[in-house]
Design an enzyme around this catalytic site. Structure first.
Site, PDB file in Angstrom:
ATOM      1  N   GLU A   1       5.635 103.531  25.775  1.00  0.00           N
ATOM      2  CA  GLU A   1       6.856 103.125  26.490  1.00  0.00           C
ATOM      3  C   GLU A   1       7.154 101.700  26.063  1.00  0.00           C
ATOM      4  OE1 GLU A   1       8.518 105.131  28.270  1.00  0.00           O
ATOM      5  OE2 GLU A   1       7.068 106.740  28.580  1.00  0.00           O
TER       6      GLU A   1
ATOM      7  N   CYS B   1      11.585  95.721  31.486  1.00  0.00           N
ATOM      8  CA  CYS B   1      12.082  96.478  30.347  1.00  0.00           C
ATOM      9  C   CYS B   1      13.447  97.070  30.681  1.00  0.00           C
ATOM     10  CB  CYS B   1      11.106  97.588  30.006  1.00  0.00           C
ATOM     11  SG  CYS B   1      10.672  98.553  31.437  1.00  0.00           S
TER      12      CYS B   1
HETATM   13  P1  NAD Z   1       2.905  93.477  24.600  1.00  0.00           P
HETATM   14  O1  NAD Z   1       3.265  94.581  23.688  1.00  0.00           O
HETATM   15  O2  NAD Z   1       2.802  92.133  24.042  1.00  0.00           O
HETATM   16  O3  NAD Z   1       1.526  93.777  25.322  1.00  0.00           O
HETATM   17  C1  NAD Z   1       1.289  94.987  25.999  1.00  0.00           C
HETATM   18  C2  NAD Z   1      -0.210  95.258  26.004  1.00  0.00           C
HETATM   19  O4  NAD Z   1      -0.607  95.531  24.699  1.00  0.00           O
HETATM   20  C3  NAD Z   1      -1.067  94.106  26.460  1.00  0.00           C
HETATM   21  O5  NAD Z   1      -2.128  94.579  27.220  1.00  0.00           O
HETATM   22  C4  NAD Z   1      -1.534  93.501  25.180  1.00  0.00           C
HETATM   23  O6  NAD Z   1      -2.743  92.797  25.297  1.00  0.00           O
HETATM   24  C5  NAD Z   1      -1.721  94.723  24.334  1.00  0.00           C
HETATM   25  N1  NAD Z   1      -1.702  94.506  22.893  1.00  0.00           N
HETATM   26  C6  NAD Z   1      -1.100  93.520  22.201  1.00  0.00           C
HETATM   27  N2  NAD Z   1      -1.299  93.695  20.885  1.00  0.00           N
HETATM   28  C7  NAD Z   1      -2.033  94.797  20.741  1.00  0.00           C
HETATM   29  C8  NAD Z   1      -2.542  95.513  19.621  1.00  0.00           C
HETATM   30  N3  NAD Z   1      -2.314  95.102  18.367  1.00  0.00           N
HETATM   31  N4  NAD Z   1      -3.233  96.646  19.873  1.00  0.00           N
HETATM   32  C9  NAD Z   1      -3.439  97.090  21.108  1.00  0.00           C
HETATM   33  N5  NAD Z   1      -2.987  96.455  22.197  1.00  0.00           N
HETATM   34  C10 NAD Z   1      -2.290  95.318  22.017  1.00  0.00           C
HETATM   35  O7  NAD Z   1       3.965  93.538  25.790  1.00  0.00           O
HETATM   36  P2  NAD Z   1       4.054  92.629  27.084  1.00  0.00           P
HETATM   37  O8  NAD Z   1       4.545  91.269  26.695  1.00  0.00           O
HETATM   38  O9  NAD Z   1       2.819  92.704  27.883  1.00  0.00           O
HETATM   39  O10 NAD Z   1       5.193  93.384  27.901  1.00  0.00           O
HETATM   40  C11 NAD Z   1       6.535  93.192  27.647  1.00  0.00           C
HETATM   41  C12 NAD Z   1       7.100  94.318  26.831  1.00  0.00           C
HETATM   42  O11 NAD Z   1       6.816  95.554  27.462  1.00  0.00           O
HETATM   43  C13 NAD Z   1       8.591  94.275  26.716  1.00  0.00           C
HETATM   44  O12 NAD Z   1       8.967  94.622  25.407  1.00  0.00           O
HETATM   45  C14 NAD Z   1       9.051  95.340  27.690  1.00  0.00           C
HETATM   46  O13 NAD Z   1      10.317  95.873  27.417  1.00  0.00           O
HETATM   47  C15 NAD Z   1       7.969  96.338  27.572  1.00  0.00           C
HETATM   48  N6  NAD Z   1       7.873  97.189  28.741  1.00  0.00           N
HETATM   49  C16 NAD Z   1       8.309  98.482  28.653  1.00  0.00           C
HETATM   50  C17 NAD Z   1       8.263  99.312  29.769  1.00  0.00           C
HETATM   51  C18 NAD Z   1       8.727 100.739  29.707  1.00  0.00           C
HETATM   52  O14 NAD Z   1       8.439 101.496  30.625  1.00  0.00           O
HETATM   53  N7  NAD Z   1       9.434 101.143  28.671  1.00  0.00           N
HETATM   54  C19 NAD Z   1       7.783  98.808  30.968  1.00  0.00           C
HETATM   55  C20 NAD Z   1       7.340  97.481  31.015  1.00  0.00           C
HETATM   56  C21 NAD Z   1       7.382  96.688  29.892  1.00  0.00           C
END
Ligand code: NAD
Length: 971
Positions: A727, A761
């Site tokens: 997501e 998001c």
């Molecule tokens: P992010 O992608 O930076 O991090 C999300 C998670 O992924 C964290 O736990 C992070 O540590 C981990 N992560 C980072 N790099 C990784 C890798 N290479 N491999 C595995 N895991 C890794 O996102 P964020 O800043 O925590 O959240 C914001 C983003 O999330 C925004 O883009 C937002 O739109 C999206 N979001 C989407 C939804 C949805 O339901 N579509 C809901 C909430 C947030």
């Protein structure tokens, strides 16, 4: 209810006074006859479908400046309904495509609206209102004026309301000759502060009082009287607190010309009355108490049902009637310290007041009746004839601004709550007989959303503040990893700090490395067979147990969200409620999916079952630190998988508290393993592991798409295809159509764009405005955005808190600075942001082209681009013109455009005429497609399917020509 010496003992007298009133009304009615407006209202009473269409049409009408547009709307609203207008409008409707029909139909419809407005509103401006007042005076009636205006969304609009009230008092005083009455005005306190909020009564009262005092000072100086109107239940405690605070101040303490309203449709009306009476005794100078039934019954009922709250209003009319009588009795027995105003169009209520006044020895001068302008005119004349004092409540203002009032009046006239319903026959004098309360039991195994806090009750606010204090006592603690049910020391620490006060450490959470990740994989693998063998209903029971524990500690968890994630009270509470919802909802869904799907064919038995996949890796973001983590985790384990949870390094403390809760609940060891750590070093390492079966990820597009690739790579020894659920982000748009109601659209856009600092998001980051509304929309939006409160979310009055960390702050600032080179930035933060903390005020850009990065790339902060569109189709094309498809919204009152949006606005979650954030589990399964996600939804009926494999077993049941009955049928 009434005691024997009270209303009950007065019953014969009530009947006889009521009879006299009715006889006079009858005479007046015969003299008056029925006009076409009455025909319209009668039709609305008889035909609910017509009522809905008529009210909606009346609501949109004043915004339709263009005649052709008006007729197009008329056709859309009444295509299937015969109109009660004079025949010509019906006829022109049928011919509305013909160009000559427009000039005939449009003026006719506008004249109808003018007639309606004239009926219920006392004029468009003060001059016309003065004319109305003098006509009333001529008929022996006094008045109170209510200045109708648009919803107050900004501090400038609140200033304007204040100035308009002062000017009105001065105009009235000037107009008053020696024989004239003294000015009397009714005020809406919610219009004196744009950021009024139930959770923050003290801040709201302080802001309202600052604008109120000058109005009261002018009123006092001019010898005018002022009544504080009661509005929605959400603000009732604020209006009361403001009244009781300001009128005890030395400047106003001995001023007798202030009043307040008691709404007897509220279940708490009697308590409110007691509070006000006790307060009035202390104050010693009388105030006026106006007793009414209440005008927002439909609104209060709908809002309460929508949120799962107990309705604050009585559900049956008879209950409200009985409440009115008991409050009336109490009020009239205590009239020494208060002046009494009885506001009602109900014959029995009026007769009760007369009988009580008589028995208490009041003269007709000691109390007054009040009625609304345009309602029950026959009753008004009858009361005056009988020698009673009558004050008429006269709203006035621009027709456009009067629509909300007008619709309320029409609704009241045409729904089961009014004089027209109880009629003017003898039956209207009957004593109210409320039926006994009914409890509606919820069927077992069903789901309903956890109601969020309303924060109207002092206990709710006090408990939340206490939870915040308690959490603060525990700042800076250390939290371990959890592997195989045991706390484990990490390879280092992740320090989590408060984004509102970066120097403040929320806690230190153990950081995993690869070798700890390997240990977690082993623990999860070992726990998998036992956990997967549990029947679905037992795993569902675990989820319900966890949900119940979370509910008991909801404020504690929300407090940690305020501190660690920078959410305001409402947002933090909503996140905890959503986590509870995921647990309860997936429990129900898992039980549903446990039932085998059997297809019988002659001599053949087919049975499909779902099986767990193995070990799920849950990678969560920080922006819904509990709800999304809990949602993905509960879906993983309720379907029989075990899990490794990697929270965001920005909110690991909230996750750690949730782990403690799971351990306290006694969840078997190894089913959930908690592994905070670096995304790339630990998250990606785990994602690549051949021992992982499911990757449930929510986060950015960059990481999500990367994980889709990682998950697709077969590793040595891997014997399965990983299921990757990703997501991701959005670039969500709201379309504001040419006929939209800005009183709804502006706050909807504000909430969607700047709620939680735009870090959702689902947040709106583009708003597309159709046609001529652009300039006025932008002006109101910018003023309203500048009025939003920004500051430490621990204070309940702050709408916006900080963005999550210094990195996000610097990134968003960079986007803003670059954007300023290409587009106009309106508003700004000058001087109103706290110094420490990663604060940003709302940023609104205009002059943005659809292809500009501001309109294409996810910013994830409080930045909004406003784009114009010539027509609705162009707006749709702009809205769809990005790589994302997550949420979208439309504000429109043109039915055809809503239909068009349903089919052609390409997003996973589309919202019509409301904000675009805050999806509820089960009601709005959430998730997007294109580059917003893999197309699956969270919190929906299909979610759990992704966490399982489907197995179908086919058995040939035919043996030597004999096929037994199906096994499942026998079971
Ligand atoms: P992010 O992608 O930076 O991090 C999300 C998670 O992924 C964290 O736990 C992070 O540590 C981990 N992560 C980072 N790099 C990784 C890798 N290479 N491999 C595995 N895991 C890794 O996102 P964020 O800043 O925590 O959240 C914001 C983003 O999330 C925004 O883009 C937002 O739109 C999206 N979001 C989407 C939804 C949805 O339901 N579509 C809901 C909430 C947030």
């Amino acid at each position: 209810m009434a005691s024997a010496t009270g209303i009950a003992g007065l019953e014969p007298r009530i009947q006889s006074l009521g009879g006299r009133l009715l006889a006079r009304v009858d005479r007046e009615l015969k003299a008056a006859g029925g006009g076409w407006l009455d025909v319209l209202v009668r039709r609305a009473i008889q035909d609910p479908e017509f009522r809905v269409q008529a009210l909606r049409f009346v609501d949109v009408l004043p915004t339709l400046q263009d005649d052709a547009e008006l007729v197009a709307h008329l056709k859309e609203y009444f295509a299937d309904t015969a109109l009660p207008w004079p025949a010509v409008s019906d006829w022109s409707l049928r011919h509305s495509d013909a160009p000559w029909a427009v000039p005939i139909a449009a003026p006719l419809v506008r004249a109808t609206l003018r007639g309606l407005s004239r009926r219920f509103m006392g004029g468009r401006d003060t001059r016309q209102a003065l004319g109305t007042i003098s006509r009333l005076q001529h008929n022996g009636m006094a008045y109170t004026l209510d200045l109708l205006g648009e919803a107050v969304l900004s501090e400038r609009e609140a200033d304007r309301y204040q100035q308009a009230c002062i000017a009105l008092l001065q105009d009235l005083a000037r107009a008053a000759g020696p024989a004239a009455q003294r000015p009397h005005v009714s005020l809406k306190l919610s219009s004196l502060y744009s950021q009024i909020h139930p959770a923050d009564p003290d801040g709201s009262v302080a802001a309202i009082a600052a604008r109120l005092r000058p109005i009261l000072a002018v009123a006092r100086e001019l010898g005018a009287a002022v009544t504080f109107d009661m509005e929605q239940y959400a603000f009732r405690h604020i209006v009361m607190q403001c009244f009781m605070t300001v009128l005890l101040e030395p400047e106003f303490r001995d001023w007798p010309d202030a009043g307040i309203v008691i709404q007897t449709y509220l279940k708490e009306a009697a308590d409110d009355l007691q509070t006000l009476l006790a307060w009035a005794d202390r104050r010693a100078t009388p105030v006026q108490l106006r007793i009414v039934r209440g005008a927002y019954w439909d609104y209060e009922t709908v809002i309460a049902r929508q949120h799962g709250w107990d309705a604050p209003v009585w559900e049956e009319k008879a209950q409200t009637d009985a409440s009115f009588e008991s409050c009336l009795e109490l009020l009239m027995s205590r009239s020494g310290s208060v002046a009494v105003a009885v506001a009602s169009h109900n014959v029995r209520s009026l007769a009760c007041a007369m009988a009580l006044a008589e028995s208490r020895g009041f003269s007709a001068e000691d109390f007054e009746f009040q009625m609304l302008y345009g309602m029950a005119d026959e009753l008004k004349l009858a009361l005056v004839e009988m020698g009673y004092r009558l004050r008429v409540y006269v709203p006035f203002g621009e027709t456009l601004h009067g629509m909300a009032y007008l619709v309320r009046r029409l609704l009241e006239n045409s729904s089961g709550q009014s004089i027209l319903d109880s009629g003017l026959g003898q039956a209207s004098l009957e004593k109210p007989r409320p039926s006994a309360a009914r409890e509606v039991a919820r069927p077992p195994g069903s789901f309903s959303n956890q109601p969020v806090h309303r924060f109207v009750r002092a206990e709710e606010r006090t408990a939340f503040a206490a939870a915040l204090r308690a959490a603060r006592e525990r700042l800076g603690e250390d939290y371990p990893l959890v592997i195989g049910g045991e706390p484990v020391t990490g390879a280092g620490w992740i320090t989590s700090s408060n984004p509102a006060r970066p120097a403040e450490v929320i806690g230190r959470v153990a950081r995993a490395d690869r070798s700890l990740a390997d240990q977690a994989l082993v623990a999860a693998r070992e726990a998998a067979p036992g956990w997967s063998r549990l029947p679905a209903h037992e795993r569902a029971a675990w989820l319900r147990k966890i949900a119940a524990a979370l509910l008991r500690q909801r404020d504690r968890f929300a407090a940690w969200e305020v501190l660690e994630a920078g959410k305001n009270w409402t947002e933090a509470d909503a996140d905890v409620c959503e986590a509870i919802d995921f647990l309860n909802y997936y429990a129900v869904q898992a039980e549903r999916l446990a039932a085998p799907q059997v297809v019988e064919s002659s001599g053949e038995h087919n049975r499909c079952d779902y099986r767990p996949r193995g070990v799920g890796l849950v990678i969560a973001p920080w922006n819904f630190p509990l709800a999304i983590l809990t949602g993905m985790l509960s879906a993983t384990i309720v379907t029989g998988n075990t899990a490794i949870v990697k929270p965001s390094s920005l909110t690991p403390v909230i996750g750690a508290h949730f782990m403690q809760l799971l351990r306290e609940a006694g969840l078997p060891p190894g089913v959930v393993n908690y592994l905070p750590g670096d995304g790339k070093a630990v998250g990606e390492y785990l994602a690549a592991s051949p021992r992982i079966n499911i990757i449930a990820f929510t986060g950015s597009r960059a990481v999500g798409t990367r994980l889709l690739g990682v998950g697709a790579q077969l590793q040595p020894g891997q014997t399965h295809v990983k299921r990757v659920i990703a997501e991701m982000g959005g670039k969500n748009a709201i379309i504001v159509d040419a006929d939209a109601d800005l009183d709804d659209a502006v706050p909807g856009v504000l909430q969607s764009a700047f709620g939680y600092q735009g870090q959702k998001c689902s947040a709106a980051s583009r708003v597309i405005v159709v046609g001529g509304l652009y300039a006025v929309f932008v002006e109101r939006l910018v003023e309203a955005a500048q009025s939003l409160t920004v500051g430490d979310p621990q204070q309940p009055g702050n709408f916006m808190g900080p963005v999550i960390d210094a990195v996000a702050y610097a990134r968003i600032r960079k986007v803003i600075e670059a954007g300023r080179q290409r587009a106009q930035l309106l508003g700004g933060d000058a001087g109103r942001l706290p110094r420490a903390g990663h604060y940003l005020a709302p940023q609104i850009f205009t002059g943005v082209t659809p292809q500009d990065p501001l309109a294409q790339e996810e910013i994830f902060g409080p930045v909004l681009a406003v784009l114009p569109a010539d027509d609705f189709e162009e707006a749709l094309a702009i809205a769809n013109g990005t790589a994302y498809a997550l949420t979208g919204g439309v504000y429109s009152r043109y039915p055809e455009h809503l239909v068009r949006a349903r089919e052609a606005f390409h997003v996973g979650n589309l919202y019509l005429n409301r904000g675009i954030t805050g999806a509820l589990v089960s009601r709005q399964p959430f998730g997007g497609f294109r580059l917003s996600g893999t197309g699956s939804k969270a919190g929906g009926p299909d979610t759990l399917l992704q966490f399982m494999d489907t197995v179908c077993v086919t058995e040939n049941t035919l043996r030597r020509g004999f096929a037994p009955e199906s096994r499942d049928k026998r079971e």
